[in-house]
Scaffold this motif. Structure first.
Motif, PDB file in Angstrom:
ATOM      1  N   LEU A  19      42.272  34.793  -3.475  1.00  0.00           N
ATOM      2  CA  LEU A  19      41.641  33.486  -3.330  1.00  0.00           C
ATOM      3  C   LEU A  19      42.151  32.828  -2.047  1.00  0.00           C
ATOM      4  N   PRO A  20      41.485  31.790  -1.562  1.00  0.00           N
ATOM      5  CA  PRO A  20      41.937  31.125  -0.325  1.00  0.00           C
ATOM      6  C   PRO A  20      43.384  30.651  -0.437  1.00  0.00           C
ATOM      7  N   GLY A  21      44.061  30.620   0.698  1.00  0.00           N
ATOM      8  CA  GLY A  21      45.442  30.170   0.736  1.00  0.00           C
ATOM      9  C   GLY A  21      45.558  28.684   0.420  1.00  0.00           C
ATOM     10  N   PRO A  22      46.773  28.195   0.201  1.00  0.00           N
ATOM     11  CA  PRO A  22      46.965  26.799  -0.226  1.00  0.00           C
ATOM     12  C   PRO A  22      46.423  25.765   0.752  1.00  0.00           C
ATOM     13  N   ASN A  23      46.407  26.088   2.044  1.00  0.00           N
ATOM     14  CA  ASN A  23      45.951  25.123   3.040  1.00  0.00           C
ATOM     15  C   ASN A  23      44.617  25.509   3.671  1.00  0.00           C
ATOM     16  N   GLN A  24      43.923  26.454   3.048  1.00  0.00           N
ATOM     17  CA  GLN A  24      42.599  26.847   3.517  1.00  0.00           C
ATOM     18  C   GLN A  24      41.523  26.089   2.751  1.00  0.00           C
ATOM     19  N   ALA A  25      40.301  26.169   3.248  1.00  0.00           N
ATOM     20  CA  ALA A  25      39.184  25.480   2.601  1.00  0.00           C
ATOM     21  C   ALA A  25      38.805  26.175   1.298  1.00  0.00           C
ATOM     22  N   GLN A  26      38.274  25.406   0.360  1.00  0.00           N
ATOM     23  CA  GLN A  26      37.827  25.961  -0.917  1.00  0.00           C
ATOM     24  C   GLN A  26      36.547  26.767  -0.696  1.00  0.00           C
ATOM     25  N   THR A  27      36.396  27.819  -1.464  1.00  0.00           N
ATOM     26  CA  THR A  27      35.221  28.677  -1.327  1.00  0.00           C
ATOM     27  C   THR A  27      34.323  28.648  -2.554  1.00  0.00           C
ATOM     28  N   VAL A  28      34.678  27.855  -3.565  1.00  0.00           N
ATOM     29  CA  VAL A  28      33.838  27.730  -4.753  1.00  0.00           C
ATOM     30  C   VAL A  28      33.446  26.268  -4.920  1.00  0.00           C
ATOM     31  N   LYS A  29      32.272  26.073  -5.471  1.00  0.00           N
ATOM     32  CA  LYS A  29      31.806  24.727  -5.751  1.00  0.00           C
ATOM     33  C   LYS A  29      32.299  24.322  -7.129  1.00  0.00           C
ATOM     34  N   LEU A  30      32.881  23.140  -7.202  1.00  0.00           N
ATOM     35  CA  LEU A  30      33.480  22.693  -8.456  1.00  0.00           C
ATOM     36  C   LEU A  30      32.414  22.234  -9.449  1.00  0.00           C
ATOM     37  N   HIS A  31      32.553  22.710 -10.680  1.00  0.00           N
ATOM     38  CA  HIS A  31      31.693  22.294 -11.780  1.00  0.00           C
ATOM     39  C   HIS A  31      32.611  21.895 -12.940  1.00  0.00           C
ATOM     40  N   PRO A  32      33.068  20.656 -12.970  1.00  0.00           N
ATOM     41  CA  PRO A  32      34.048  20.244 -13.991  1.00  0.00           C
ATOM     42  C   PRO A  32      33.594  20.472 -15.422  1.00  0.00           C
ATOM     43  N   HIS A  33      32.283  20.452 -15.668  1.00  0.00           N
ATOM     44  CA  HIS A  33      31.793  20.576 -17.045  1.00  0.00           C
ATOM     45  C   HIS A  33      32.032  21.953 -17.639  1.00  0.00           C
ATOM     46  N   ILE A  34      32.294  22.960 -16.797  1.00  0.00           N
ATOM     47  CA  ILE A  34      32.519  24.303 -17.352  1.00  0.00           C
ATOM     48  C   ILE A  34      34.006  24.588 -17.577  1.00  0.00           C
ATOM     49  N   LEU A  35      34.870  23.661 -17.176  1.00  0.00           N
ATOM     50  CA  LEU A  35      36.294  23.848 -17.421  1.00  0.00           C
ATOM     51  C   LEU A  35      36.596  23.654 -18.900  1.00  0.00           C
ATOM     52  N   LEU A  36      37.399  24.538 -19.464  1.00  0.00           N
ATOM     53  CA  LEU A  36      37.734  24.434 -20.876  1.00  0.00           C
ATOM     54  C   LEU A  36      38.532  23.167 -21.169  1.00  0.00           C
ATOM     55  N   ASN A  37      39.397  22.786 -20.237  1.00  0.00           N
ATOM     56  CA  ASN A  37      40.222  21.583 -20.423  1.00  0.00           C
ATOM     57  C   ASN A  37      40.309  20.810 -19.121  1.00  0.00           C
ATOM     58  N   ARG A 231      35.155  15.629 -19.802  1.00  0.00           N
ATOM     59  CA  ARG A 231      35.978  15.669 -21.006  1.00  0.00           C
ATOM     60  C   ARG A 231      37.291  14.928 -20.763  1.00  0.00           C
ATOM     61  N   PRO A 232      37.780  14.196 -21.740  1.00  0.00           N
ATOM     62  CA  PRO A 232      39.057  13.494 -21.576  1.00  0.00           C
ATOM     63  C   PRO A 232      40.223  14.486 -21.613  1.00  0.00           C
ATOM     64  N   PRO A 233      41.373  14.098 -21.087  1.00  0.00           N
ATOM     65  CA  PRO A 233      42.552  14.975 -21.163  1.00  0.00           C
ATOM     66  C   PRO A 233      42.925  15.257 -22.613  1.00  0.00           C
ATOM     67  N   ARG A 234      43.462  16.415 -22.836  1.00  0.00           N
ATOM     68  CA  ARG A 234      43.872  16.820 -24.180  1.00  0.00           C
ATOM     69  C   ARG A 234      45.342  16.477 -24.396  1.00  0.00           C
ATOM     70  N   ASP A 235      45.645  15.833 -25.509  1.00  0.00           N
ATOM     71  CA  ASP A 235      47.030  15.500 -25.841  1.00  0.00           C
ATOM     72  C   ASP A 235      47.624  16.675 -26.604  1.00  0.00           C
ATOM     73  N   TRP A 236      48.255  17.580 -25.886  1.00  0.00           N
ATOM     74  CA  TRP A 236      48.736  18.826 -26.473  1.00  0.00           C
ATOM     75  C   TRP A 236      49.815  18.604 -27.522  1.00  0.00           C
ATOM     76  N   ASN A 237      50.656  17.602 -27.331  1.00  0.00           N
ATOM     77  CA  ASN A 237      51.768  17.379 -28.249  1.00  0.00           C
ATOM     78  C   ASN A 237      51.355  16.695 -29.543  1.00  0.00           C
ATOM     79  N   ASN A 238      50.217  16.029 -29.536  1.00  0.00           N
ATOM     80  CA  ASN A 238      49.823  15.260 -30.713  1.00  0.00           C
ATOM     81  C   ASN A 238      48.440  15.643 -31.243  1.00  0.00           C
ATOM     82  N   GLU A 239      47.962  16.797 -30.880  1.00  0.00           N
ATOM     83  CA  GLU A 239      46.653  17.218 -31.373  1.00  0.00           C
ATOM     84  C   GLU A 239      46.748  17.637 -32.840  1.00  0.00           C
ATOM     85  N   LYS A 240      45.638  17.554 -33.548  1.00  0.00           N
ATOM     86  CA  LYS A 240      45.578  17.936 -34.941  1.00  0.00           C
ATOM     87  C   LYS A 240      45.252  19.429 -35.040  1.00  0.00           C
TER      88      LYS A 240
END
Length: 280
Positions: A19-37, A231-240
């Motif tokens: 994948l691109p280096g830390p200071n290189q340009a991103q090569t993928v278009k972000l789609h936040p809705h497909i992120l699991l968390n 999606r809101p952040p997940r509270d890992w320590n207090n989830e049911k």
């Protein structure tokens, strides 16, 4: 995005492309809705992303119980043999009983610990002003399932500029066979491509590319460059987790106090605290 030859020495097992280096340009278009968390936290100083080395939990604990119960059978059979015959079992019979006993005991303890002991989340923090990355890592050693020192959580800090991301695909023992795709992060010696450490970053190449692009945008441009998350952040320590015994027993995320403070603050804050302490 992909290149023909790996950049790092040595590349990750099952390497597909870098994948691109830390200071290189991103090569993928972000789609936040497909992120699991969604990210756990975002502000001007740091980005906290969820991470887990164990993809699914809850089944191993029941398999472990079955293995541990199975390990009782060989000693019971051997005891009955000694009582009935009045003699010790012959070497071949003793060996044939010892092997399943050791295998079931080892497998049961290992599966139990792998399902119960990893924390509920293994977050990774990107501190923009310090240009540091803090990783909450769970370590384990399958060869020593009874060890205390070989199992547990450690928090480690790395320089952002020394990180490299790799997409990997390895064959895994699944129900019908198949490939397991992941993104790993490697730590290189400054100014070289020599790997000095490597750790898991994300399950699934698509998820890993998205999270890596988020980290790049944050570290390069700041939180204002990140998209809105559905999606809101997940509270890992207090989830049911009522029906998942493994997650109920899993330890909560608890950063060491000094690393928690360092990973959430800027250099100027730490310098001011040091000056105040020295005056006292």
């Amino acid at each position: 995005m992909g290149i023909i030859q790996p950049l790092l020495n040595k590349p990750a097992p099952g390497w597909k492309y870098d994948l691109p280096g830390p200071n290189q340009a991103q090569t993928v278009k972000l789609h936040p809705h497909i992120l699991l968390n969604a990210p756990n936290h975002i502000d001007e100083l740091y980005l906290d992303l969820p991470r887990a080395t164990v993809r699914s939990r809850g089944i191993g604990i029941w398999l472990a119980i079955c293995f541990l119960f199975s390990s009782i059978a060989p000693p019971i059979f051997m005891s009955n043999y000694i009582v009935d015959t009045g003699n010790a079992p012959p070497p071949l019979l003793a060996l044939s009983l010892l092997l399943p006993f050791v295998t079931c005991l080892w497998g049961g303890v290992y599966m139990w610990r792998m399902d119960v002991e990893p924390p509920r989340d293994e977050p990774i923090r990107f501190n923009r002003l310090r240009r540091k990355v803090y990783v909450y890592r769970f370590f384990h050693d399958g060869r020593r399932p009874f060890s205390r020192s070989a199992w547990g959580v450690r928090v480690e800090a790395y320089n952002w500029d020394d990180l490299r991301a790799e997409a990997c695909s390895v064959y895994g023992l699944m129900g019908t066979g198949g490939f397991i795709e992941t993104v790993t992060l490697a730590v290189v010696s400054p100014g070289t491509n020599k790997v000095i450490d490597r750790f898991h970053f994300a399950h699934g190449i698509q998820q890993g590319e998205m999270y890596w692009a988020l980290a790049q945008l944050f570290m390069q441009q700041g939180p204002q460059a990140l998209p809105a998350f559905t999606r809101p952040p997940r509270d890992w320590n207090n989830e049911k987790v009522t029906f998942n015994l493994a997650r109920r027993l899993a330890p909560k995320v608890k950063w060491p106090e000094n690393m928690d403070l360092e990973s959430r603050t800027a250099l100027c804050c730490t310098d001011s605290m040091s000056e105040s302490n020295s005056r006292l």
